[in-house]
Scaffold this motif. Sequence first.
Motif, PDB file in Angstrom:
ATOM      1  N   ASN A   1       0.838  -1.193   0.000  1.00  0.00           N
ATOM      2  CA  ASN A   1       0.000   0.000   0.000  1.00  0.00           C
ATOM      3  C   ASN A   1       0.877   1.248   0.000  1.00  0.00           C
ATOM      4  O   ASN A   1       1.800   1.358   0.814  1.00  0.00           O
ATOM      5  CB  ASN A   1      -0.916   0.029   1.225  1.00  0.00           C
ATOM      6  CG  ASN A   1      -1.944  -1.084   1.205  1.00  0.00           C
ATOM      7  OD1 ASN A   1      -2.612  -1.303   0.198  1.00  0.00           O
ATOM      8  ND2 ASN A   1      -2.059  -1.804   2.304  1.00  0.00           N
ATOM      9  N   ILE A   2       0.597   2.166  -0.910  1.00  0.00           N
ATOM     10  CA  ILE A   2       1.316   3.437  -0.978  1.00  0.00           C
ATOM     11  C   ILE A   2       0.412   4.508  -0.379  1.00  0.00           C
ATOM     12  O   ILE A   2      -0.764   4.634  -0.764  1.00  0.00           O
ATOM     13  CB  ILE A   2       1.708   3.767  -2.428  1.00  0.00           C
ATOM     14  CG1 ILE A   2       2.627   2.657  -2.960  1.00  0.00           C
ATOM     15  CG2 ILE A   2       2.391   5.123  -2.508  1.00  0.00           C
ATOM     16  CD1 ILE A   2       2.950   2.776  -4.427  1.00  0.00           C
ATOM     17  N   ILE A   3       0.944   5.274   0.565  1.00  0.00           N
ATOM     18  CA  ILE A   3       0.144   6.140   1.425  1.00  0.00           C
ATOM     19  C   ILE A   3       0.697   7.560   1.376  1.00  0.00           C
ATOM     20  O   ILE A   3       1.923   7.754   1.432  1.00  0.00           O
ATOM     21  CB  ILE A   3       0.168   5.605   2.875  1.00  0.00           C
ATOM     22  CG1 ILE A   3      -0.369   4.171   2.906  1.00  0.00           C
ATOM     23  CG2 ILE A   3      -0.623   6.493   3.810  1.00  0.00           C
ATOM     24  CD1 ILE A   3      -0.082   3.433   4.197  1.00  0.00           C
ATOM     25  N   ASP A   4      -0.199   8.553   1.293  1.00  0.00           N
ATOM     26  CA  ASP A   4       0.280   9.933   1.294  1.00  0.00           C
ATOM     27  C   ASP A   4       0.439  10.436   2.726  1.00  0.00           C
ATOM     28  O   ASP A   4       0.179   9.709   3.700  1.00  0.00           O
ATOM     29  CB  ASP A   4      -0.642  10.836   0.466  1.00  0.00           C
ATOM     30  CG  ASP A   4      -2.055  10.961   1.032  1.00  0.00           C
ATOM     31  OD1 ASP A   4      -2.272  10.651   2.222  1.00  0.00           O
ATOM     32  OD2 ASP A   4      -2.949  11.378   0.274  1.00  0.00           O
ATOM     33  N   ASP A   5       0.835  11.698   2.879  1.00  0.00           N
ATOM     34  CA  ASP A   5       1.128  12.235   4.211  1.00  0.00           C
ATOM     35  C   ASP A   5      -0.101  12.305   5.107  1.00  0.00           C
ATOM     36  O   ASP A   5       0.026  12.362   6.339  1.00  0.00           O
ATOM     37  CB  ASP A   5       1.742  13.631   4.086  1.00  0.00           C
ATOM     38  CG  ASP A   5       3.169  13.591   3.553  1.00  0.00           C
ATOM     39  OD1 ASP A   5       3.845  12.566   3.761  1.00  0.00           O
ATOM     40  OD2 ASP A   5       3.608  14.571   2.922  1.00  0.00           O
ATOM     41  N   SER A   6      -1.298  12.320   4.515  1.00  0.00           N
ATOM     42  CA  SER A   6      -2.524  12.380   5.310  1.00  0.00           C
ATOM     43  C   SER A   6      -2.962  11.013   5.807  1.00  0.00           C
ATOM     44  O   SER A   6      -3.908  10.910   6.589  1.00  0.00           O
ATOM     45  CB  SER A   6      -3.649  13.008   4.481  1.00  0.00           C
ATOM     46  OG  SER A   6      -4.083  12.116   3.458  1.00  0.00           O
ATOM     47  N   GLY A   7      -2.284   9.950   5.347  1.00  0.00           N
ATOM     48  CA  GLY A   7      -2.663   8.591   5.718  1.00  0.00           C
ATOM     49  C   GLY A   7      -3.564   7.917   4.712  1.00  0.00           C
ATOM     50  O   GLY A   7      -3.974   6.763   4.897  1.00  0.00           O
ATOM     51  N   LYS A   8      -3.893   8.604   3.612  1.00  0.00           N
ATOM     52  CA  LYS A   8      -4.760   8.032   2.579  1.00  0.00           C
ATOM     53  C   LYS A   8      -3.974   7.101   1.669  1.00  0.00           C
ATOM     54  O   LYS A   8      -2.874   7.435   1.223  1.00  0.00           O
ATOM     55  CB  LYS A   8      -5.381   9.157   1.742  1.00  0.00           C
ATOM     56  CG  LYS A   8      -6.272   8.662   0.610  1.00  0.00           C
ATOM     57  CD  LYS A   8      -6.798   9.815  -0.231  1.00  0.00           C
ATOM     58  CE  LYS A   8      -7.639   9.317  -1.403  1.00  0.00           C
ATOM     59  NZ  LYS A   8      -8.138  10.448  -2.238  1.00  0.00           N
ATOM     60  N   THR A   9      -4.531   5.930   1.404  1.00  0.00           N
ATOM     61  CA  THR A   9      -3.907   4.982   0.489  1.00  0.00           C
ATOM     62  C   THR A   9      -4.166   5.429  -0.944  1.00  0.00           C
ATOM     63  O   THR A   9      -5.318   5.553  -1.367  1.00  0.00           O
ATOM     64  CB  THR A   9      -4.461   3.568   0.707  1.00  0.00           C
ATOM     65  OG1 THR A   9      -4.172   3.148   2.040  1.00  0.00           O
ATOM     66  CG2 THR A   9      -3.826   2.580  -0.270  1.00  0.00           C
ATOM     67  N   THR A  10      -3.101   5.681  -1.688  1.00  0.00           N
ATOM     68  CA  THR A  10      -3.237   6.171  -3.069  1.00  0.00           C
ATOM     69  C   THR A  10      -3.066   5.067  -4.101  1.00  0.00           C
ATOM     70  O   THR A  10      -3.466   5.235  -5.254  1.00  0.00           O
ATOM     71  CB  THR A  10      -2.203   7.275  -3.340  1.00  0.00           C
ATOM     72  OG1 THR A  10      -0.872   6.751  -3.137  1.00  0.00           O
ATOM     73  CG2 THR A  10      -2.410   8.462  -2.402  1.00  0.00           C
ATOM     74  N   ALA A  11      -2.474   3.944  -3.712  1.00  0.00           N
ATOM     75  CA  ALA A  11      -2.302   2.811  -4.635  1.00  0.00           C
ATOM     76  C   ALA A  11      -2.072   1.545  -3.825  1.00  0.00           C
ATOM     77  O   ALA A  11      -1.498   1.587  -2.734  1.00  0.00           O
ATOM     78  CB  ALA A  11      -1.129   3.050  -5.579  1.00  0.00           C
ATOM     79  N   SER A  12      -2.539   0.426  -4.366  1.00  0.00           N
ATOM     80  CA  SER A  12      -2.339  -0.883  -3.741  1.00  0.00           C
ATOM     81  C   SER A  12      -1.900  -1.873  -4.805  1.00  0.00           C
ATOM     82  O   SER A  12      -2.434  -1.864  -5.920  1.00  0.00           O
ATOM     83  CB  SER A  12      -3.622  -1.378  -3.066  1.00  0.00           C
ATOM     84  OG  SER A  12      -3.986  -0.554  -1.976  1.00  0.00           O
ATOM     85  N   VAL A  13      -0.954  -2.725  -4.448  1.00  0.00           N
ATOM     86  CA  VAL A  13      -0.413  -3.705  -5.383  1.00  0.00           C
ATOM     87  C   VAL A  13      -0.486  -5.085  -4.738  1.00  0.00           C
ATOM     88  O   VAL A  13       0.082  -5.298  -3.653  1.00  0.00           O
ATOM     89  CB  VAL A  13       1.050  -3.392  -5.761  1.00  0.00           C
ATOM     90  CG1 VAL A  13       1.578  -4.430  -6.749  1.00  0.00           C
ATOM     91  CG2 VAL A  13       1.176  -1.978  -6.332  1.00  0.00           C
ATOM     92  N   ASP A  14      -1.180  -6.016  -5.387  1.00  0.00           N
ATOM     93  CA  ASP A  14      -1.198  -7.413  -4.954  1.00  0.00           C
ATOM     94  C   ASP A  14       0.171  -7.998  -5.290  1.00  0.00           C
ATOM     95  O   ASP A  14       0.510  -8.176  -6.457  1.00  0.00           O
ATOM     96  CB  ASP A  14      -2.313  -8.172  -5.659  1.00  0.00           C
ATOM     97  CG  ASP A  14      -2.363  -9.643  -5.258  1.00  0.00           C
ATOM     98  OD1 ASP A  14      -1.519 -10.082  -4.454  1.00  0.00           O
ATOM     99  OD2 ASP A  14      -3.243 -10.358  -5.783  1.00  0.00           O
ATOM    100  N   LEU A  15       0.967  -8.297  -4.267  1.00  0.00           N
ATOM    101  CA  LEU A  15       2.343  -8.720  -4.509  1.00  0.00           C
ATOM    102  C   LEU A  15       2.453 -10.117  -5.098  1.00  0.00           C
ATOM    103  O   LEU A  15       3.523 -10.500  -5.578  1.00  0.00           O
ATOM    104  CB  LEU A  15       3.163  -8.604  -3.226  1.00  0.00           C
ATOM    105  CG  LEU A  15       3.372  -7.161  -2.754  1.00  0.00           C
ATOM    106  CD1 LEU A  15       4.142  -7.130  -1.437  1.00  0.00           C
ATOM    107  CD2 LEU A  15       4.105  -6.341  -3.817  1.00  0.00           C
ATOM    108  N   SER A  16       1.361 -10.882  -5.092  1.00  0.00           N
ATOM    109  CA  SER A  16       1.407 -12.180  -5.776  1.00  0.00           C
ATOM    110  C   SER A  16       1.548 -11.980  -7.280  1.00  0.00           C
ATOM    111  O   SER A  16       2.013 -12.874  -7.989  1.00  0.00           O
ATOM    112  CB  SER A  16       0.159 -13.001  -5.458  1.00  0.00           C
ATOM    113  OG  SER A  16      -0.999 -12.375  -5.986  1.00  0.00           O
ATOM    114  N   SER A  17       1.163 -10.802  -7.786  1.00  0.00           N
ATOM    115  CA  SER A  17       1.327 -10.510  -9.205  1.00  0.00           C
ATOM    116  C   SER A  17       2.793 -10.296  -9.564  1.00  0.00           C
ATOM    117  O   SER A  17       3.161 -10.321 -10.737  1.00  0.00           O
ATOM    118  CB  SER A  17       0.529  -9.259  -9.583  1.00  0.00           C
ATOM    119  OG  SER A  17       1.060  -8.098  -8.946  1.00  0.00           O
TER     120      SER A  17
END
Length: 288
Positions: free
Chosen positions: A142-158
């Motif tokens: 999960n990639i998160i900005d300074d406010s704590g909002k998740t901006t992107a998610s990557v299924d690592l099994s891919s």
Amino acid sequence: TVNGDFSNGVNSLCFSGDKFYFLTYPGGGEAVYSNTSAESAAVATAAAVTGTDISGTAAAPTLYSLDLQGKTQKLADLSMSKLPQGKEGSVNIVDFDANDKGGFCTVEEMYTYHFEIPDGKTVTGDEKYNYQTMDGDTYTLNIIDDSGKTTASVDLSSIGGDNAYVSDIKYGSDGNIYLAMNQTAAVVDGTGKLLYKKDLQGYLSNIVKLADGRMAAAMYAGDAKSSNSLQVFDNAGKTLTQLCTLPTGSDSLFSGGGEYGACYTSGAYLYGVDTAAGTSAKILNWIS
């Protein structure tokens, strides 16, 4: 001295820029659990009546910063994934890092199982576990900005397939995220796009940023004929190249400075890695 009460514990400490960053959980927990069986629901309802919190759901972690003067600051309450309908298990943040340019990333592990109880059969208590079926673990970046909002998610099994277990993640000075997943190394950009991955013969452990800005990972030999080594991420060639060998039993690899681009411990000694020469040397003996 650190200001604030963190008696419940501190988890997943990292350092970026001139601050430490860490996660803490209310009640000292580390996971979000979800129980979906009718029996668990009944227990939770009874607990609500008595005021006892045993519903099976723990609060998500809170992100803090800590400056070098010991002052802490609450940055954000992080969100975590919910288990799929009909599943039981847990969700944990198993690793995270902070970006010098702002923002954070986490690796979330979801472990699930379910019960395959035959139609028409009634079970009580722990008898249901005779019909437990493991679904296994999934890992999400999960990639998160300074406010704590998740901006992107990557299924690592891919990226890592069945070897998606993450032993370490680190941000590079370029803003990319470097991952060590068993025998697979990978680099994704700040939006979660895969830049490249490389399958290796050895097993990767921790990742460090060398003093010259390059990113490197310790790789432990997959067989007796190979040597442990420090591998450098080569973004231009989309591969990893060996910088130097590491002795058997080397651990605690961390970033260095000055003459030594990285350091590690082995036995009673602290070693420094000369990243220009690709050699390592003893710096001190921890005992004498």
